[in-house]
Design a protein around this motif. Structure first.
Motif, short mmCIF file in Angstrom:
data_model
loop_
_atom_site.label_atom_id
_atom_site.label_comp_id
_atom_site.label_asym_id
_atom_site.label_seq_id
_atom_site.Cartn_x
_atom_site.Cartn_y
_atom_site.Cartn_z
N GLU A 276 0.83 -1.22 0.00
CA GLU A 276 0.00 0.00 0.00
C GLU A 276 0.86 1.27 0.00
O GLU A 276 0.61 2.21 -0.75
N ILE A 277 1.91 1.26 0.83
CA ILE A 277 2.80 2.44 0.89
C ILE A 277 3.71 2.47 -0.33
O ILE A 277 3.96 3.54 -0.90
N ILE A 278 4.21 1.31 -0.76
CA ILE A 278 5.06 1.27 -1.97
C ILE A 278 4.34 1.90 -3.14
O ILE A 278 4.87 2.75 -3.85
N ASP A 279 3.09 1.48 -3.34
CA ASP A 279 2.35 1.87 -4.54
C ASP A 279 1.72 3.26 -4.44
O ASP A 279 1.56 3.94 -5.46
N PHE A 280 1.33 3.67 -3.23
CA PHE A 280 0.47 4.85 -3.13
C PHE A 280 1.05 6.00 -2.29
O PHE A 280 0.33 6.95 -2.00
N LYS A 281 2.32 5.91 -1.93
CA LYS A 281 2.89 6.98 -1.10
C LYS A 281 2.80 8.35 -1.77
O LYS A 281 2.46 9.34 -1.14
N GLU A 282 3.09 8.41 -3.07
CA GLU A 282 3.05 9.71 -3.75
C GLU A 282 1.62 10.26 -3.83
O GLU A 282 1.38 11.44 -3.57
N ALA A 283 0.66 9.40 -4.18
CA ALA A 283 -0.73 9.84 -4.24
C ALA A 283 -1.20 10.27 -2.84
O ALA A 283 -1.94 11.26 -2.69
N LEU A 284 -0.78 9.53 -1.81
CA LEU A 284 -1.10 9.87 -0.42
C LEU A 284 -0.59 11.27 -0.09
O LEU A 284 -1.30 12.10 0.49
N ILE A 285 0.67 11.55 -0.48
CA ILE A 285 1.27 12.84 -0.12
C ILE A 285 0.63 13.99 -0.92
O ILE A 285 0.46 15.09 -0.39
N PHE A 286 0.22 13.73 -2.15
CA PHE A 286 -0.50 14.79 -2.87
C PHE A 286 -1.85 15.06 -2.22
O PHE A 286 -2.29 16.22 -2.17
N ALA A 287 -2.51 14.03 -1.71
CA ALA A 287 -3.75 14.25 -0.94
C ALA A 287 -3.46 15.14 0.26
O ALA A 287 -4.20 16.09 0.55
N PHE A 288 -2.36 14.86 0.94
CA PHE A 288 -1.93 15.66 2.11
C PHE A 288 -1.64 17.10 1.69
O PHE A 288 -2.03 18.06 2.37
N MET A 289 -0.97 17.26 0.55
CA MET A 289 -0.65 18.61 0.06
C MET A 289 -1.93 19.38 -0.25
O MET A 289 -2.00 20.60 -0.05
N GLY A 290 -2.95 18.67 -0.75
CA GLY A 290 -4.24 19.31 -1.00
C GLY A 290 -4.89 19.80 0.28
O GLY A 290 -5.45 20.91 0.32
N VAL A 291 -4.79 18.99 1.34
CA VAL A 291 -5.33 19.39 2.64
C VAL A 291 -4.61 20.64 3.15
O VAL A 291 -5.25 21.60 3.62
N LEU A 292 -3.29 20.64 3.05
CA LEU A 292 -2.52 21.81 3.48
C LEU A 292 -2.91 23.04 2.67
O LEU A 292 -3.05 24.14 3.22
N ARG A 293 -3.11 22.86 1.36
CA ARG A 293 -3.43 24.00 0.49
C ARG A 293 -4.77 24.62 0.85
O ARG A 293 -4.89 25.85 0.92
N ILE A 294 -5.80 23.81 1.08
CA ILE A 294 -7.12 24.40 1.38
C ILE A 294 -7.14 25.04 2.76
O ILE A 294 -8.02 25.83 3.07
N ASN A 295 -6.12 24.73 3.58
CA ASN A 295 -5.98 25.38 4.88
C ASN A 295 -4.94 26.50 4.84
O ASN A 295 -4.56 27.04 5.89
N ASN A 296 -4.46 26.82 3.61
CA ASN A 296 -3.45 27.87 3.42
C ASN A 296 -2.19 27.64 4.25
O ASN A 296 -1.56 28.59 4.72
N GLU A 297 -1.85 26.37 4.43
CA GLU A 297 -0.60 26.04 5.13
C GLU A 297 0.49 25.72 4.11
O GLU A 297 0.21 25.31 2.99
N ILE A 298 1.73 25.90 4.52
CA ILE A 298 2.87 25.61 3.63
C ILE A 298 2.81 24.16 3.17
O ILE A 298 2.66 23.24 3.98
N ASN A 299 2.91 23.95 1.86
CA ASN A 299 2.95 22.58 1.35
C ASN A 299 4.14 22.33 0.42
O ASN A 299 4.29 21.23 -0.12
N ILE A 300 4.99 23.35 0.24
CA ILE A 300 6.22 23.17 -0.54
C ILE A 300 7.39 23.77 0.23
O ILE A 300 7.32 24.92 0.69
N LEU A 301 8.45 22.99 0.38
CA LEU A 301 9.62 23.41 1.13
C LEU A 301 10.70 23.93 0.18
O LEU A 301 11.16 23.20 -0.70
N SER A 302 11.08 25.19 0.38
CA SER A 302 12.09 25.79 -0.50
C SER A 302 13.44 25.10 -0.36
O SER A 302 14.23 25.07 -1.30
N SER A 303 13.70 24.50 0.81
CA SER A 303 14.97 23.78 1.00
C SER A 303 15.05 22.55 0.10
O SER A 303 16.13 22.07 -0.23
#
Length: 348
Positions: free
Chosen positions: A307-334
């Protein structure tokens, strides 16, 4: 705070569309996640060809495909929601499919219009995560380090073996990330020359002989001697990698490129003296490649469940979407090299 989000990921290796529904819970600044439902929708031969050849389309044809693929994504998510009777979804986050990625020229293009997904599903959609970062001077990649930071912090590093291999790790209390080398984008193409979709377990590579001259040319490519942050695109492979293969046996190229990828990955693991590294992505099923990496490094390579092997990236984009709709940082400049941390993605 509890959110439910669907992440959509289509990688450069064109294995299919990954769809992942996850629940995210934030308590005392700590995020937890649970994958509730996930599946990969294989592309039809028609869609695989459309996406593979998108780099060669005219502007007008590409705009048409951008809309068409957006509706394809929307219908796919709608079917996924209906199939599992899903409710209470806060956001759909779509990576789209990368056609062009040239951050030095200040552009990157992931097709699949998020507004079409919104029209099909009626749900809020976040899409086009990379463009803002590129405009801010970043590489627009890798983006998953934000998830590695908040969801997988127990590992010294997270390494994805997809179309390209990329890594994220903590260095001097900052998370850095960069692409290491092409992997499946090259190996799959070579396997297809031998009438296989991909090199199962690396069995084809095992049958070939390592070409020392080709290996040396690959290792000598300028990208490997650049400092991070840095990222790769398919254009780079067409310009720098594929021309080196002319006139050589496909199995020998497979053997040589597998050796090359293993060597470049192990150089990075050894350079940062990483003890415990989480490996995910389709390349983890290439047991021959994994064996080669293990032989070249002292790092402990952790391969999680399917599950993690196959879907980690899709999982993290879901997380990035949650951060975005809450106007929280979702991209690290570092990680990307942009001017500052930011909240990215167009909201439909």
């Amino acid at each position: 705070m509890i959110f439910q989000a669907i992440g959509l990921m289509s990688g450069t290796s064109l294995d299919g569309l990954d769809i992942c529904l996850a629940k995210f819970k934030k308590q005392n600044s700590v995020w937890e996640f649970e994958i509730l439902q996930a599946e990969t929708l294989p592309y039809s031969e028609e869609w695989e060809n459309k996406l593979r050849n998108s780099i060669h389309l005219s502007a007008e044809e590409l705009l048409e495909l951008h809309s068409e693929y957006g509706f394809f994504l929307g219908k796919a998510v709608k079917s996924f929601i209906e199939k599992y009777n899903l409710e209470n979804i806060d956001v759909i986050a779509s990576h789209g499919h990368t056609v062009f990625h040239q951050p030095k020229k200040k552009f990157t293009l992931q097709i699949g219009d998020g507004r079409a997904i919104k029209i099909e599903t009626g749900l809020p959609v976040v899409y086009d995560f990379r463009s803002k970062d590129v405009l801010m001077g970043g590489n627009g990649a890798p983006l998953v380090p934000i998830g590695d930071e908040f969801l997988f912090s127990e590992y010294d590093a997270c390494l994805n073996l997809g179309g390209f291999s990329n890594i994220s790790l903590k260095l001097n209390d900052k998370r850095i990330a960069f692409d290491i080398a092409p992997v499946n984008i090259v190996l799959n193409k070579l396997a297809q020359n031998l009438n296989q979709n991909f090199d199962v377990n690396g069995d084809l590579a095992k049958q070939g002989k390592i070409d020392a001259e080709l290996l040396n040319k690959l290792h000598s490519l300028e990208f490997y001697h650049q400092s991070h942050p840095k990222s790769l695109g398919i254009e780079w492979c067409y310009e720098n990698v594929f021309p080196l293969f002319e006139g050589l046996d496909s199995k020998d190229i497979l053997a040589t490129f597998t050796e090359h990828a293993a060597e470049q990955i192990s150089i990075v693991l050894n350079q940062y003296q990483l003890k415990k590294v989480l490996f995910t992505g389709g390349g983890t099923y290439n047991t021959y490649l994994i064996e080669k990496i293990r032989a070249k490094t002292k790092s402990k390579i952790i391969i999680p469940g399917k599950e993690i092997i196959d879907f980690k990236e899709a999982l993290i984009f879901a997380f990035m979407g949650v951060l975005r709709i809450n106007n929280e940082i979702n991209i690290l400049s570092s990680a990307t090299g942009s001017s500052n941390d930011h909240s990215s993605g167009v909201v439909a």
